[in-house]
Design an enzyme around this catalytic site. Sequence first.
Site, mmCIF file in Angstrom:
data_model
loop_
_atom_site.group_PDB
_atom_site.id
_atom_site.type_symbol
_atom_site.label_atom_id
_atom_site.label_comp_id
_atom_site.label_asym_id
_atom_site.label_seq_id
_atom_site.Cartn_x
_atom_site.Cartn_y
_atom_site.Cartn_z
ATOM 1 N N GLU A 112 24.852 -80.181 43.937
ATOM 2 C CA GLU A 112 25.177 -78.761 43.797
ATOM 3 C C GLU A 112 24.661 -78.045 45.042
ATOM 4 O O GLU A 112 23.516 -78.267 45.452
ATOM 5 C CB GLU A 112 24.491 -78.182 42.549
ATOM 6 C CG GLU A 112 25.042 -78.724 41.244
ATOM 7 C CD GLU A 112 24.310 -78.206 40.003
ATOM 8 O OE1 GLU A 112 24.912 -78.203 38.937
ATOM 9 O OE2 GLU A 112 23.126 -77.817 40.109
ATOM 10 N N ASN A 145 22.575 -78.038 34.691
ATOM 11 C CA ASN A 145 21.472 -77.766 33.780
ATOM 12 C C ASN A 145 21.726 -76.576 32.865
ATOM 13 O O ASN A 145 20.976 -76.318 31.938
ATOM 14 C CB ASN A 145 20.155 -77.582 34.545
ATOM 15 C CG ASN A 145 19.596 -78.927 34.957
ATOM 16 O OD1 ASN A 145 19.851 -79.944 34.311
ATOM 17 N ND2 ASN A 145 18.849 -78.958 36.049
#
Length: 405
Positions: free
Chosen positions: A164, A202
Site C-alpha cells: 500500500e 487493515n
Amino acid sequence: MENQKSKIKNQQSLIKFVGIIGSGTMGAGIAQVAATAGCSVKLYDTKTEALDKAKADLEKIMARLIEKGKIDSTEKERIQNNIKYVSSLKELKDSDLTIEAIVENLDIKKNVFSTLEKFVSDDCIIASNTSSLSIASIASSLQKPERCIGIHFFNPAPLMKLVEVIPAIQTSEETLNISVKTIKDWGKTVAVAKDTPGFIVNRVARPFYGEALRIYEEGIATFAEIDSAMKEIGGFRMGPFELMDFIGNDVNYTVTETVFEAFYCDPRYKPSFTQKRFSEAGYLGRKSGKGYYNYSENGEMSVRAQSRTNGGEKVSDKAIFERILVMLINEAADALFWNIASAEDIDNAMTKGVNYPKGLLAWANEKGIDWCVEKMDELYDEYHEDRYRCSPLLRKMNLENKNFF
Ligand code: NAI
C-alpha cells in the site's frame, strides 16, 4: 543542481540507493526485496544483534531458495552483496529512498525522521512502513514534508505481492509517482490508499475477525465451526480463528483497538472481549502454543474441546459464511464510498495482501448488489445496531441497478 538531479531521477525513475531503518521482521524483508531488484541497500539498526540476526536469516532464506532451485549461487551472492549492514544513521546519507520499519511509536519515528533529514540529500524520499500511524503526523517532523510517504509492506515482505502506498496531505505528486514506480519495479502490486486508519487492508479486513468473534460470542457456533464455514464455503485459506492465532491475538487485538479508537469508536470496529481475554491470558496463538486452538511442539493444530455457549443448535455454515461475507463486502463498499482507494485497488489489496479468494467488490457483483443490501438490512432489523448499517454506496448502486467495475 538539486533540480537537475531530481529531473534525472524522474526521467529514469530510478531509485538506486535505498536505506532501510530497522532490521527486524519487516526491515529485513524489505531489504531483501530491494536488493533482489538490484538496489544497493544499507540496512540500519541500533542493535547489533538485530543486524546479525537479519544477516543470518537472509543466509538461511537464500540457502532455501537455492535448495528449491529458485536461485543459483551467483544470484545469492548478488543479492547478499547488495546489502550492507550499518549501525549509524549517518551511513544512509547517499540514499535516494529510505524506508523506516522501527517500533510502532509516533514520537520515536518522528525523532528518527528529523535526525535522518539532516544527513540525506534534499530529494531523498523518506518513507514509513507504519501499519497504523498517520503519515501526515510522521511527515510533520520533517523540514520538507512533501518528501514523506507511507510505503506499507505485508509480512513476509518478500512473499506478499501487495504494497500500500499512502500519500499524506503534505506529499508531493513527484514523491508519489517515484514511489509507485519504484515499488512496481520491485515486482510488487501497488494499491494507493488515503491516509486514514488501517489504510485499505487493515480497515476492510476487520469484519473477518470482528464478525466471527461476535458470532462466537452469541453462542451460535464454535471457533472450529466458524473456521470450517469460511474455508469450505468461502474458499478462504484459513478461517478467522486460525488466522488470528497465526497473527497473534495480542497483535490482532491491538490493531483492532487502534482502528476502533482512530475511527472515534465507530461500533463497526468494536473490539471483542473474547480476544481481549485470550490476549490477557497469554493465549496468543501459534507463538504461545495455545490460542483458539492448541499447537503441539511441531506446530500441529488441534481443536480444543468446546461447545456452543448458548447450548443450542448451530446456525448453518451458509448463514455463518454469508453474514461474515456481507459485512466484508459492506466494509469494502464503504471504503470506496469514502474514496479510500479505487475499486481495483480495494479488490487487489484483499487478494494480494491477505490472500482472499476473490476481491470483495467482485464478490458483491457475483452475489448481486440487491442481495448485499437485503442481507445488511436483515442484520440491522435483527439487532438495531449501527454496526450493521448498510453502506450508502451499496444502497445507491442497488437503486440505480449498477455493478462495481
Ligand atoms: P520488529 O520489532 O521486528 O523490528 C523493529 C526493529 O527496529 C528492531 O530490530 C529494533 O531494534 C529496531 N529499532 C527500534 N528503534 C529503532 C531506532 N530508533 N532506530 C533504529 N532501529 C530501531 O518490528 P516489525 O514487525 O518489523 O515492524 C516494524 C514496523 O513495520 C512497525 O512500524 C510495524 O507497525 C510495521 N509493520 C509490521 C508488520 C508485521 O507484520 N510485523 C506488517 C506491516 C508493517
